[in-house]
Scaffold this active site. Sequence first.
Site, PDB file in Angstrom:
ATOM      1  N   CYS A  30    -107.424  -6.489   8.205  1.00  0.00           N
ATOM      2  CA  CYS A  30    -107.329  -5.691   9.434  1.00  0.00           C
ATOM      3  C   CYS A  30    -107.004  -6.584  10.639  1.00  0.00           C
ATOM      4  CB  CYS A  30    -108.660  -4.953   9.617  1.00  0.00           C
ATOM      5  SG  CYS A  30    -108.957  -4.293  11.252  1.00  0.00           S
ATOM      6  N   CYS A  33    -109.348  -6.341  13.620  1.00  0.00           N
ATOM      7  CA  CYS A  33    -110.634  -6.968  13.268  1.00  0.00           C
ATOM      8  C   CYS A  33    -110.606  -8.463  13.554  1.00  0.00           C
ATOM      9  CB  CYS A  33    -110.968  -6.746  11.794  1.00  0.00           C
ATOM     10  SG  CYS A  33    -111.165  -5.017  11.326  1.00  0.00           S
TER      11      CYS A  33
END
Length: 105
Positions: A30, A33
Amino acid sequence: MALAITDATFEEVVLKSDKPVMVDFWAAWCGPCRMVGPIIDELSTEYAGKVVIGKVDVDANQEFAAKYGVRNIPTVLVFHNGEVVGKQVGVAPKQTYADSLDALL
């Protein structure tokens, strides 16, 4: 560095903590993230001893991500006395996360 939290340790580390707890639900693939990760690590250093700050890899640990309805990552949840008292979905400035912790201290 933020504490690695797993499904096996979640209840003990997060729900039974006598301190506020910030949990970053994330995954290695991600992109956003990876932007939040360093912020969470900085906060874990700055709030050491006052707040528990950890990360849950949702690919390896799905139980609590599902329980708390984490559908998008990164999702950062703030717990106090075992209850969710704050939620931030997506990337936010460091101050946003710090403010949610300061409100509990």
